[in-house]
Design an enzyme around this catalytic site. Sequence first.
Site, PDB file in Angstrom:
ATOM      1  N   ASP A 102      -9.217   1.617  -5.512  1.00 14.37           N
ATOM      2  CA  ASP A 102      -9.335   3.067  -5.514  1.00 14.37           C
ATOM      3  C   ASP A 102      -7.994   3.793  -5.353  1.00 14.37           C
ATOM      4  O   ASP A 102      -7.687   4.716  -6.115  1.00 14.37           O
ATOM      5  CB  ASP A 102     -10.252   3.447  -4.349  1.00 14.37           C
ATOM      6  CG  ASP A 102     -11.237   4.517  -4.752  1.00 14.37           C
ATOM      7  OD1 ASP A 102     -11.771   4.420  -5.875  1.00 14.37           O
ATOM      8  OD2 ASP A 102     -11.428   5.450  -3.965  1.00 14.37           O
ATOM      9  N   ASP A 128     -13.516  -5.919  -2.236  1.00 12.47           N
ATOM     10  CA  ASP A 128     -14.586  -5.079  -1.689  1.00 12.47           C
ATOM     11  C   ASP A 128     -15.652  -4.711  -2.721  1.00 12.47           C
ATOM     12  O   ASP A 128     -16.714  -4.217  -2.344  1.00 12.47           O
ATOM     13  CB  ASP A 128     -13.997  -3.790  -1.107  1.00 12.47           C
ATOM     14  CG  ASP A 128     -13.114  -4.054   0.095  1.00 12.47           C
ATOM     15  OD1 ASP A 128     -13.424  -4.990   0.855  1.00 12.47           O
ATOM     16  OD2 ASP A 128     -12.109  -3.345   0.268  1.00 12.47           O
ATOM     17  N   ASP A 137     -15.851  -2.226  -4.654  1.00 10.61           N
ATOM     18  CA  ASP A 137     -16.321  -0.849  -4.445  1.00 10.61           C
ATOM     19  C   ASP A 137     -15.719   0.171  -5.412  1.00 10.61           C
ATOM     20  O   ASP A 137     -15.636   1.352  -5.093  1.00 10.61           O
ATOM     21  CB  ASP A 137     -16.058  -0.425  -2.992  1.00 10.61           C
ATOM     22  CG  ASP A 137     -14.583  -0.411  -2.637  1.00 10.61           C
ATOM     23  OD1 ASP A 137     -13.767  -0.857  -3.470  1.00 10.61           O
ATOM     24  OD2 ASP A 137     -14.244   0.059  -1.539  1.00 10.61           O
ATOM     25  N   THR A 193     -10.599  -5.603  -6.501  1.00 10.46           N
ATOM     26  CA  THR A 193     -10.723  -5.537  -5.045  1.00 10.46           C
ATOM     27  C   THR A 193     -11.797  -6.507  -4.595  1.00 10.46           C
ATOM     28  O   THR A 193     -12.846  -6.634  -5.235  1.00 10.46           O
ATOM     29  CB  THR A 193     -11.088  -4.137  -4.494  1.00 10.46           C
ATOM     30  OG1 THR A 193     -11.548  -4.278  -3.145  1.00 10.46           O
ATOM     31  CG2 THR A 193     -12.176  -3.441  -5.282  1.00 10.46           C
ATOM     32  N   ARG A 214     -14.829  -1.660   4.353  1.00 13.79           N
ATOM     33  CA  ARG A 214     -14.591  -0.414   5.103  1.00 13.79           C
ATOM     34  C   ARG A 214     -15.768   0.555   4.971  1.00 13.79           C
ATOM     35  O   ARG A 214     -16.476   0.820   5.936  1.00 13.79           O
ATOM     36  CB  ARG A 214     -13.317   0.223   4.533  1.00 13.79           C
ATOM     37  CG  ARG A 214     -12.885   1.499   5.172  1.00 13.79           C
ATOM     38  CD  ARG A 214     -11.574   1.956   4.557  1.00 13.79           C
ATOM     39  NE  ARG A 214     -10.532   0.978   4.796  1.00 13.79           N
ATOM     40  CZ  ARG A 214      -9.838   0.872   5.930  1.00 13.79           C
ATOM     41  NH1 ARG A 214     -10.074   1.720   6.907  1.00 13.79           N
ATOM     42  NH2 ARG A 214      -8.912  -0.035   6.079  1.00 13.79           N
ATOM     43  N   ARG A 224       0.862  -1.194   0.000  1.00 15.19           N
ATOM     44  CA  ARG A 224       0.000   0.000   0.000  1.00 15.19           C
ATOM     45  C   ARG A 224       0.893   1.238   0.000  1.00 15.19           C
ATOM     46  O   ARG A 224       0.800   2.091   0.870  1.00 15.19           O
ATOM     47  CB  ARG A 224      -0.915  -0.020   1.223  1.00 15.19           C
ATOM     48  CG  ARG A 224      -1.936  -1.155   1.205  1.00 15.19           C
ATOM     49  CD  ARG A 224      -2.951  -0.957   2.300  1.00 15.19           C
ATOM     50  NE  ARG A 224      -3.803  -2.120   2.491  1.00 15.19           N
ATOM     51  CZ  ARG A 224      -4.912  -2.360   1.797  1.00 15.19           C
ATOM     52  NH1 ARG A 224      -5.302  -1.535   0.867  1.00 15.19           N
ATOM     53  NH2 ARG A 224      -5.637  -3.432   2.060  1.00 15.19           N
TER      54      ARG A 224
HETATM   55  O1  F6P Z   1      -8.591  -4.311   0.143  1.00 15.26           O
HETATM   56  C1  F6P Z   1      -9.437  -3.622   1.031  1.00 15.26           C
HETATM   57  C2  F6P Z   1      -9.541  -4.357   2.305  1.00 15.26           C
HETATM   58  O2  F6P Z   1      -9.865  -5.644   1.972  1.00 15.26           O
HETATM   59  C3  F6P Z   1     -10.540  -3.789   3.314  1.00 15.26           C
HETATM   60  O3  F6P Z   1     -11.823  -4.330   3.250  1.00 15.26           O
HETATM   61  C4  F6P Z   1      -9.849  -4.097   4.633  1.00 15.26           C
HETATM   62  O4  F6P Z   1     -10.237  -3.184   5.622  1.00 15.26           O
HETATM   63  C5  F6P Z   1      -8.410  -3.948   4.280  1.00 15.26           C
HETATM   64  O5  F6P Z   1      -8.295  -4.354   2.954  1.00 15.26           O
HETATM   65  C6  F6P Z   1      -7.421  -4.721   5.126  1.00 15.26           C
HETATM   66  O6  F6P Z   1      -6.168  -4.394   4.663  1.00 15.26           O
HETATM   67  P1  F6P Z   1      -4.768  -4.950   5.156  1.00 15.26           P
HETATM   68  O7  F6P Z   1      -4.434  -6.104   4.271  1.00 15.26           O
HETATM   69  O8  F6P Z   1      -3.834  -3.812   4.929  1.00 15.26           O
HETATM   70  O9  F6P Z   1      -4.925  -5.356   6.579  1.00 15.26           O
END
Ligand code: F6P
Length: 340
Positions: A102, A126, A128, A124, A170, A71
């Site tokens: 996004d 999600d 979204d 994703t 989220r 990220r």
């Molecule tokens: O990719 C988005 C997501 O899946 C969200 O729904 C969740 O809150 C987040 O990733 C978790 O991310 P990480 O892998 O950084 O813990």
Amino acid sequence: MRFGVLTGGGDCPGLNPAIRAVVRRAAAAGHETVGFLDGWRGLRDDQSRPLLPADVVGLERRGGTVLGTSRTNPFAKEDDANKVLATLDRHRVDVLVAIGGDDTLTAARELHRRGKAVVGVPKTMDNDVRGTDWTFGFHSAVAVAVDALERLRDTADSHHRAIVLEVMGRNAGWVALATGLAGGADATLVPEEPYDEEAFLGRVRRALAARRYALVVTSEGVDLGLRRGAAGAKDGFGHEILAERGVGAELARRIQAATGAETRSAQIGHIQRGGAPEIFDRLLASRLGAGAVDLALAGRTGTVAVLRGVAVEGIPFDEALGGARIVEPAWLDLLHTFDA
Ligand code: F6P
């Protein structure tokens, strides 16, 4: 031509089939591909590997991403942005295919604004991203969550308990919605709807009265008025790590206190993001990866390859960005048809 490809943001099933599709479609037209490692970090730090058709054999069925991901926000510092531009020049990349959600697509748009040829591919779990009917990763994640709910049903039924399943999500509750609908939950909570404790507990009570167990699905992002997770940790784009809030565990406490029924919760977390992609996601990822190459070859950079109905189309970055695509009212209406 020389294509670059990267995968950024949270991983999900379908990334590998998408990488394979980019490499194979480019090669079929006589072009080569270089893969950048760990999302934007690979472009910032000049970490890459060549991707020949032989390197992508079998990727249609593999979870995760062979390129790695992170990220990393490449435009958080101007110095990093310059490094990204320099890496693209050093590798003589004509078009970059950025596969992400996004955050990754927002960075891709910025790169396009700075004069580089970029095509986005939405992914994703999600679901979204705006402008596309579905993102790959979503159906695979929901299949895992529904499987978990079915297992929880057996044990809830045997022990006459209420059980809360917490899934990712989220701002958008697509995973919870689809899991609740497909798995037959008695109550499903999503971030799109304000939490109404009385109505929620009413559903749980009705289910307990009818068959002595209750099943609840909740998105991690539902606002119960809880404070931030203890560590307050944030990712590279400044998002709070929501799993630490423990929405599912808190709901279980409230159910037990209000109804007296023994209640448990389960948080399946990153289990939702791993594993082989479902067939739908393999097909969608293959179509969008190939579609991105087609858009580039047609000179249509500055676009995102999306699914509209049954067709793959290219839409401008601005149409795919600008906030999460949240669950639409018609879906919520359908969901509540099945409430206890
Ligand atoms: O990719 C988005 C997501 O899946 C969200 O729904 C969740 O809150 C987040 O990733 C978790 O991310 P990480 O892998 O950084 O813990």
